[in-house]
Design a protein around this motif. Sequence first.
Motif, PDB file in Angstrom:
ATOM      1  N   ASN A 247       0.853  -1.186   0.000  1.00 46.97           N
ATOM      2  CA  ASN A 247       0.000   0.000   0.000  1.00 46.97           C
ATOM      3  C   ASN A 247       0.890   1.237   0.000  1.00 46.97           C
ATOM      4  OD1 ASN A 247      -1.614   2.245   0.985  1.00 46.97           O
ATOM      5  ND2 ASN A 247      -3.198   0.713   1.380  1.00 46.97           N
ATOM      6  N   LEU A 248       0.911   1.973  -1.113  1.00 44.87           N
ATOM      7  CA  LEU A 248       1.825   3.108  -1.227  1.00 44.87           C
ATOM      8  C   LEU A 248       1.459   4.239  -0.273  1.00 44.87           C
ATOM      9  CD1 LEU A 248       2.939   3.790  -4.900  1.00 44.87           C
ATOM     10  CD2 LEU A 248       4.208   2.830  -2.996  1.00 44.87           C
ATOM     11  N   ALA A 249       0.172   4.389   0.031  1.00 42.96           N
ATOM     12  CA  ALA A 249      -0.216   5.424   1.005  1.00 42.96           C
ATOM     13  C   ALA A 249       0.406   5.131   2.367  1.00 42.96           C
ATOM     14  CB  ALA A 249      -1.739   5.499   1.107  1.00 42.96           C
ATOM     15  N   GLN A 250       0.421   3.858   2.763  1.00 42.75           N
ATOM     16  CA  GLN A 250       1.049   3.483   4.028  1.00 42.75           C
ATOM     17  C   GLN A 250       2.563   3.643   3.959  1.00 42.75           C
ATOM     18  OE1 GLN A 250      -0.264  -0.490   4.974  1.00 42.75           O
ATOM     19  NE2 GLN A 250      -2.418   0.119   5.160  1.00 42.75           N
ATOM     20  N   GLU A 251       3.153   3.371   2.783  1.00 44.34           N
ATOM     21  CA  GLU A 251       4.585   3.581   2.611  1.00 44.34           C
ATOM     22  C   GLU A 251       4.938   5.055   2.756  1.00 44.34           C
ATOM     23  OE1 GLU A 251       7.046   0.977   1.929  1.00 44.34           O
ATOM     24  OE2 GLU A 251       5.302   0.006   2.820  1.00 44.34           O
ATOM     25  N   CYS A 252       4.070   5.932   2.258  1.00 45.36           N
ATOM     26  CA  CYS A 252       4.287   7.377   2.419  1.00 45.36           C
ATOM     27  C   CYS A 252       4.226   7.765   3.894  1.00 45.36           C
ATOM     28  CB  CYS A 252       3.244   8.162   1.631  1.00 45.36           C
ATOM     29  SG  CYS A 252       3.410   8.058  -0.153  1.00 45.36           S
ATOM     30  N   ALA A 253       3.225   7.223   4.585  1.00 46.65           N
ATOM     31  CA  ALA A 253       3.077   7.545   6.011  1.00 46.65           C
ATOM     32  C   ALA A 253       4.277   7.072   6.817  1.00 46.65           C
ATOM     33  CB  ALA A 253       1.789   6.921   6.551  1.00 46.65           C
ATOM     34  N   GLU A 259       5.611  11.460  -0.835  1.00 41.88           N
ATOM     35  CA  GLU A 259       4.173  11.724  -0.972  1.00 41.88           C
ATOM     36  C   GLU A 259       3.871  12.457  -2.273  1.00 41.88           C
ATOM     37  OE1 GLU A 259       0.453  13.530   1.663  1.00 41.88           O
ATOM     38  OE2 GLU A 259       2.498  13.577   2.440  1.00 41.88           O
ATOM     39  N   ASP A 260       4.762  13.388  -2.689  1.00 42.00           N
ATOM     40  CA  ASP A 260       4.508  14.113  -3.933  1.00 42.00           C
ATOM     41  C   ASP A 260       4.568  13.179  -5.139  1.00 42.00           C
ATOM     42  OD1 ASP A 260       7.201  13.697  -3.616  1.00 42.00           O
ATOM     43  OD2 ASP A 260       7.804  15.786  -3.860  1.00 42.00           O
ATOM     44  N   LEU A 261       5.457  12.186  -5.116  1.00 39.41           N
ATOM     45  CA  LEU A 261       5.507  11.215  -6.205  1.00 39.41           C
ATOM     46  C   LEU A 261       4.274  10.320  -6.178  1.00 39.41           C
ATOM     47  CD1 LEU A 261       6.902   9.834  -8.557  1.00 39.41           C
ATOM     48  CD2 LEU A 261       8.246   8.487  -6.912  1.00 39.41           C
ATOM     49  N   TYR A 262       3.821   9.963  -4.989  1.00 38.52           N
ATOM     50  CA  TYR A 262       2.611   9.138  -4.875  1.00 38.52           C
ATOM     51  C   TYR A 262       1.430   9.824  -5.554  1.00 38.52           C
ATOM     52  CZ  TYR A 262      -1.582   7.156  -2.727  1.00 38.52           C
ATOM     53  OH  TYR A 262      -2.811   6.618  -2.519  1.00 38.52           O
ATOM     54  N   TRP A 263       1.252  11.116  -5.297  1.00 37.99           N
ATOM     55  CA  TRP A 263       0.112  11.812  -5.891  1.00 37.99           C
ATOM     56  C   TRP A 263       0.305  11.999  -7.396  1.00 37.99           C
ATOM     57  CZ3 TRP A 263      -3.989  11.314  -3.387  1.00 37.99           C
ATOM     58  CH2 TRP A 263      -4.006  11.365  -1.995  1.00 37.99           C
ATOM     59  N   ARG A 264       1.540  12.097  -7.841  1.00 38.16           N
ATOM     60  CA  ARG A 264       1.793  12.208  -9.269  1.00 38.16           C
ATOM     61  C   ARG A 264       1.474  10.883  -9.985  1.00 38.16           C
ATOM     62  NH1 ARG A 264       2.070  15.990 -13.047  1.00 38.16           N
ATOM     63  NH2 ARG A 264       3.026  17.341 -11.474  1.00 38.16           N
ATOM     64  N   LEU A 265       1.719   9.762  -9.322  1.00 38.59           N
ATOM     65  CA  LEU A 265       1.437   8.447  -9.912  1.00 38.59           C
ATOM     66  C   LEU A 265      -0.025   8.059  -9.793  1.00 38.59           C
ATOM     67  CD1 LEU A 265       4.496   6.438  -8.520  1.00 38.59           C
ATOM     68  CD2 LEU A 265       4.170   7.175 -10.889  1.00 38.59           C
TER      69      LEU A 265
END
Length: 422
Positions: A247-253, A259-265
């Motif tokens: 879960n990339l959201a959990q990886e960001c946390a 987090e900026d790359l997560y939202w870009r992807l």
Amino acid sequence: MSSLDVSRGVCALVPGLQHWLENALFTVRIVDAASPRDKDSRRVLLATEIGHATHRDILINLIDGAPSLVAAANGLPARVAFGLADMGFAFALIAELARPAAVPAVGDSGSVRLMTLAGRVARSDATVLIQGDTGTGKEGMARFLHAQSGRSGHDFIAVNCAALPETMMEAMLFGHRKGSFTGAANASEGLFLAADGGTLFLDEIAELPLALQAKLLRALQEGEVLPVGATHAVPVNVRIIAACNRNLAQECAAGRFREDLYWRLNVMPLELRPLAERRGDISAITAAMLLRHQDGGKAGFVWPTAAALDKLADHGWPGNARELGNILQRALVLRDGDRIEADDLHLAGAAQMVTPFRATASTQLPAEPIRLRDVARHSKLEAIRCALRETDGHRAAAARKLGISERTLRYRLAEMRELAAA
């Protein structure tokens, strides 16, 4: 969705086939066997309608005996014969024989809804993030998105970020100039430029180091890459499809992913469910894998029995489609009869908790003193062996079970090989 013609005679004989084919992403047209047809059309006809068939068609016959598949050959169409007991798998087999290579094998209503959504996403040029457990078909989904997109005439390049050497990741992704580092005897364009005009699939993207994530973010934002050793950026036109089994959201946390790359992807997120939650896909994937393992049935085709299919449907599938493929391949090799029976399917039991190391009064201690770090190391290695056994050798599933990354698991496995060689 692909178009498939079905004769009125077939619909009258096996009325459930139309519904199955529609659930397998076909647009079904009911036609007369003798009606005019398009040059590249494909039809499902009765065996008695062979006079109207071409080599692209599929003939079916309802019989009382053992089922059979005769592959298309020498200008003759494929022929599928089956009885009532094998009708369900026969439907899956017919759909698989007609399925275009770029479309995943599906038979579950939830999967149909997801693939319909994916078809709409494919027609856009948006970045896609595919998340799902190992073995759920993330690369197959990425290939479908590329095949349905306006970039299908250009390259689809898949790269497993977890398999890239950490010291060479930047050069392999963005390219490098001649002499930019030791051993760079020649320049290389890199994977981004190799996929220019097409699609770049970044699998296991959570394995990218944070420093490289920042450079990937810039490439996505600016549409250009800076090769190692270069002073000027190079424009690139590529669609990015990323995938991750965490879960990339959990990886960001947790601070392991930007987090900026997560939202870009995460422009167009697609979530692939575990195989255990899409039982309707099991027959479809089984048909696809059995055809692949048996060269399309050119030298004969081994059918699973209804009891075997029931056993597959009842399994929990911790390894998803990858585990299913392993089990079917073993069953083909080790079966006792002409068909795959339920007893030929050696399914792993439910995952068991790894037993922690405990010293008891009966524990035999060596004469030399034990160092605590050696006990801890051997306990970890034994836990890895148990996890790999319980997940049928699937490294990603074993890593999740142990609560470590796949990269850490690879380091531990390398340590085990070194110990074995010593």
